[in-house]
Scaffold this active site. Structure first.
Site, PDB file in Angstrom:
ATOM      1  N   PHE A   1      55.835  82.105  26.669  1.00 30.04           N
ATOM      2  CA  PHE A   1      57.036  81.318  26.404  1.00 30.04           C
ATOM      3  C   PHE A   1      58.111  81.691  27.438  1.00 30.04           C
ATOM      4  O   PHE A   1      58.306  82.866  27.727  1.00 30.04           O
ATOM      5  CB  PHE A   1      57.525  81.620  24.982  1.00 30.04           C
ATOM      6  CG  PHE A   1      58.607  80.714  24.509  1.00 30.04           C
ATOM      7  CD1 PHE A   1      58.300  79.457  24.007  1.00 30.04           C
ATOM      8  CD2 PHE A   1      59.937  81.103  24.579  1.00 30.04           C
ATOM      9  CE1 PHE A   1      59.304  78.607  23.565  1.00 30.04           C
ATOM     10  CE2 PHE A   1      60.944  80.248  24.141  1.00 30.04           C
ATOM     11  CZ  PHE A   1      60.632  78.999  23.631  1.00 30.04           C
TER      12      PHE A   1
ATOM     13  N   ASP B   1      54.696  89.841  21.077  1.00 33.75           N
ATOM     14  CA  ASP B   1      55.638  88.866  20.533  1.00 33.75           C
ATOM     15  C   ASP B   1      54.884  88.088  19.456  1.00 33.75           C
ATOM     16  O   ASP B   1      53.856  87.455  19.744  1.00 33.75           O
ATOM     17  CB  ASP B   1      56.131  87.926  21.647  1.00 33.75           C
ATOM     18  CG  ASP B   1      57.227  86.994  21.159  1.00 33.75           C
ATOM     19  OD1 ASP B   1      57.212  86.631  19.968  1.00 33.75           O
ATOM     20  OD2 ASP B   1      58.091  86.613  21.976  1.00 33.75           O
TER      21      ASP B   1
ATOM     22  N   TYR C   1      62.592  81.931  11.978  1.00 36.60           N
ATOM     23  CA  TYR C   1      62.906  80.533  11.632  1.00 36.60           C
ATOM     24  C   TYR C   1      61.694  79.633  11.759  1.00 36.60           C
ATOM     25  O   TYR C   1      61.775  78.452  11.488  1.00 36.60           O
ATOM     26  CB  TYR C   1      64.061  79.999  12.496  1.00 36.60           C
ATOM     27  CG  TYR C   1      63.900  80.247  13.977  1.00 36.60           C
ATOM     28  CD1 TYR C   1      63.084  79.424  14.745  1.00 36.60           C
ATOM     29  CD2 TYR C   1      64.535  81.313  14.607  1.00 36.60           C
ATOM     30  CE1 TYR C   1      62.915  79.659  16.103  1.00 36.60           C
ATOM     31  CE2 TYR C   1      64.365  81.566  15.958  1.00 36.60           C
ATOM     32  CZ  TYR C   1      63.558  80.729  16.695  1.00 36.60           C
ATOM     33  OH  TYR C   1      63.378  80.983  18.033  1.00 36.60           O
ATOM     34  N   LYS C   2      60.556  80.190  12.217  1.00 38.77           N
ATOM     35  CA  LYS C   2      59.337  79.387  12.340  1.00 38.77           C
ATOM     36  C   LYS C   2      58.596  79.453  11.002  1.00 38.77           C
ATOM     37  O   LYS C   2      59.041  78.866  10.028  1.00 38.77           O
ATOM     38  CB  LYS C   2      58.527  79.861  13.541  1.00 38.77           C
ATOM     39  CG  LYS C   2      59.255  79.530  14.865  1.00 38.77           C
ATOM     40  CD  LYS C   2      58.650  80.130  16.112  1.00 38.77           C
ATOM     41  CE  LYS C   2      59.465  79.700  17.340  1.00 38.77           C
ATOM     42  NZ  LYS C   2      59.162  80.475  18.543  1.00 38.77           N
TER      43      LYS C   2
ATOM     44  N   ARG D   1      51.843  68.837  20.028  1.00 37.82           N
ATOM     45  CA  ARG D   1      51.633  70.061  19.266  1.00 37.82           C
ATOM     46  C   ARG D   1      51.829  69.798  17.780  1.00 37.82           C
ATOM     47  O   ARG D   1      52.836  69.195  17.388  1.00 37.82           O
ATOM     48  CB  ARG D   1      52.673  71.063  19.769  1.00 37.82           C
ATOM     49  CG  ARG D   1      52.384  72.495  19.550  1.00 37.82           C
ATOM     50  CD  ARG D   1      53.356  73.313  20.356  1.00 37.82           C
ATOM     51  NE  ARG D   1      54.732  73.179  19.844  1.00 37.82           N
ATOM     52  CZ  ARG D   1      55.610  74.185  19.787  1.00 37.82           C
ATOM     53  NH1 ARG D   1      55.265  75.384  20.199  1.00 37.82           N
ATOM     54  NH2 ARG D   1      56.826  73.995  19.340  1.00 37.82           N
TER      55      ARG D   1
END
Ligand SMILES: *Cc1c(COP(=O)(O)O)cnc(C)c1O
Length: 394
Positions: A111, A181, A206-207, A353
């Protein structure tokens, strides 16, 4: 618990939400929880609320709840700040542990913020090389000049997953420090940080944890090394005695040393509420349901839309909780899907996605989403000019 548990979440009418890997749903009861924090605590108790409402203990309480899900002992996870900050902090501390080595090894497809933070840190301290290789080449590049192996466990684009134990062992065999991560793993796939032996892990909430936009990040430090770890961001709340107001920084003797400043209490309260759901979740069951949903989606989409190319591993064991398909006009397809209530997302180049969160998705949602995707592709609905990329540059 029997999955899914749609009754625990606010789900907008007509929406099939396949983007919980980017921002989770709103758990029911959050509004009431926030109202209490604002009115009764901040509004009435004012500064006393740091003690009377337990605000002071909230970051650690939430960290321990996250730890329970990730196989990390109580006290080993600190919460706060954003994931980008926590990447910087963990990487800086990890580099300090191998002063004779100057290479940060990462995945070229990591990312962006993880790579940007490494670039910024390397530029700041000088003399470091950020070396990036592909997933397939990773094992061969963990050599004895590498200081830190910094990887995202589940790839944000493809959902491809590293073998955490194997890579960590290879890092340690080469004398390197391991930093994971867990942005797309926490709450998505089983993780056992203790068993992995990794020194550091970071992630966001928050995912899959449904902590809401701006929810605090977390950082794990392996307990046996924590007192040797030098926190690069030496904020007052990471001090051993924050309220002694000493002029010189002295880090706390626990993972608390990775804290920086005042915790985001409203966000932590929201996250604490969202984590209530996880008390009853069995990660093995959740994983089985996630694999079932992902496999069903792959099967349905491949049968209905031969134009699309699977961009995630076909083998479930190599995949996180998302499925990606490649299609040149993927951006327009995703816009058309969103217009029809199927919310996924697009990541350049051409990746559509779809995240699968068994807490609030059932097989019927997966089949319905595949039907709508079939319509969009078969009827070339995506060709409508309103779904094309509009340049904002004027
Ligand atoms: C989502 C995500 C981030 C986001 O970082 P923030 O600081 O929370 O914006 C970082 N790294 C990875 C791998 C991610 O998936």
């Amino acid at each position: 618990m029997t999955l899914p548990r749609k009754d625990l979440f606010e789900i907008p009418e007509g929406v099939i939400y396949l983007d919980g890997n980017s921002l989770g749903l709103l758990p029911k009861g959050t509004q009431a929880k926030v109202a209490t924090v604002l009115s009764d605590q901040w509004g009435q108790q004012l500064i006393r609320a740091w003690n009377s409402a337990g605000w002071m203990d909230l970051p650690q309480k939430v960290g321990d709840r996250i730890g329970a899900i990730l196989g990390a002992p109580a006290g080993s996870i600190a919460t706060g700040d954003t994931l980008s900050i926590k990447v910087f902090q963990a990487l800086a501390s990890a580099l300090k542990m191998r002063p004779d080595r100057k290479v940060i090894l990462s995945d070229a497809g990591n990312f962006p913020t993880d790579l940007y933070m490494a670039q910024g840190l390397a530029g700041l301290i000088g003399g470091y090389e950020l070396r990036t290789v592909s997933h397939d080449e990773m094992a061969d590049h963990i050599t004895d000049d590498v200081a830190v192996v910094m990887l995202t466990h589940v790839d944000y684009r493809s959902g491809r997953m590293y073998d955490m134990d194997d890579i960590t062992r290879r890092a340690h065999d080469a004398g390197a420090v391991m930093l994971w991560d867990l942005a797309h793993s926490a709450g998505a796939v089983p993780v056992d940080l203790t068993a992995s032996g990794a020194e550091f892990a970071v992630g966001c909430t928050y995912k899959y944890f449904n902590g809401g936009p701006g929810a605090p990040a977390f950082i794990y430090v392996r307990p046996d090394i924590v007192t040797e770890v030098k926190p690069a961001l030496s904020g007052w709340l990471g001090h051993d005695a924050p309220f002694a107001m000493e002029p010189a920084y002295r880090p706390a003797m626990s993972t608390e040393r990775m804290r920086v400043g005042t915790p985001p209490i409203v966000q932590l309260a929201i996250l604490d509420h969202a984590l209530d759901i996880w008390d009853d979740v069995d990660m093995g069951e959740l994983r089985a349901a996630s694999v079932d949903l992902c496999e069903l989606f792959i099967r349905e989409v491949e049968n209905r839309c031969p134009e699309l190319e699977l961009a995630s591993p076909r083998e479930a064991a190599l995949r996180g909780s998302q499925v990606s398909f490649l299609f040149e006009q993927g951006y327009a397809v995703v816009q058309a899907l969103i217009d029809r209530g199927v919310i996924g997302d697009f990541r350049a180049p051409g990746i559509m996605r779809f995240g699968f969160t068994p807490l609030y998705l059932g097989r019927e949602d997966v089949i319905r989403a595949a039907e709508i995707l079939e319509e969009v592709i078969r009827d070339k609905i995506w060709q409508d000019p309103k779904y094309q990329i509009v340049s904002r540059v004027t």
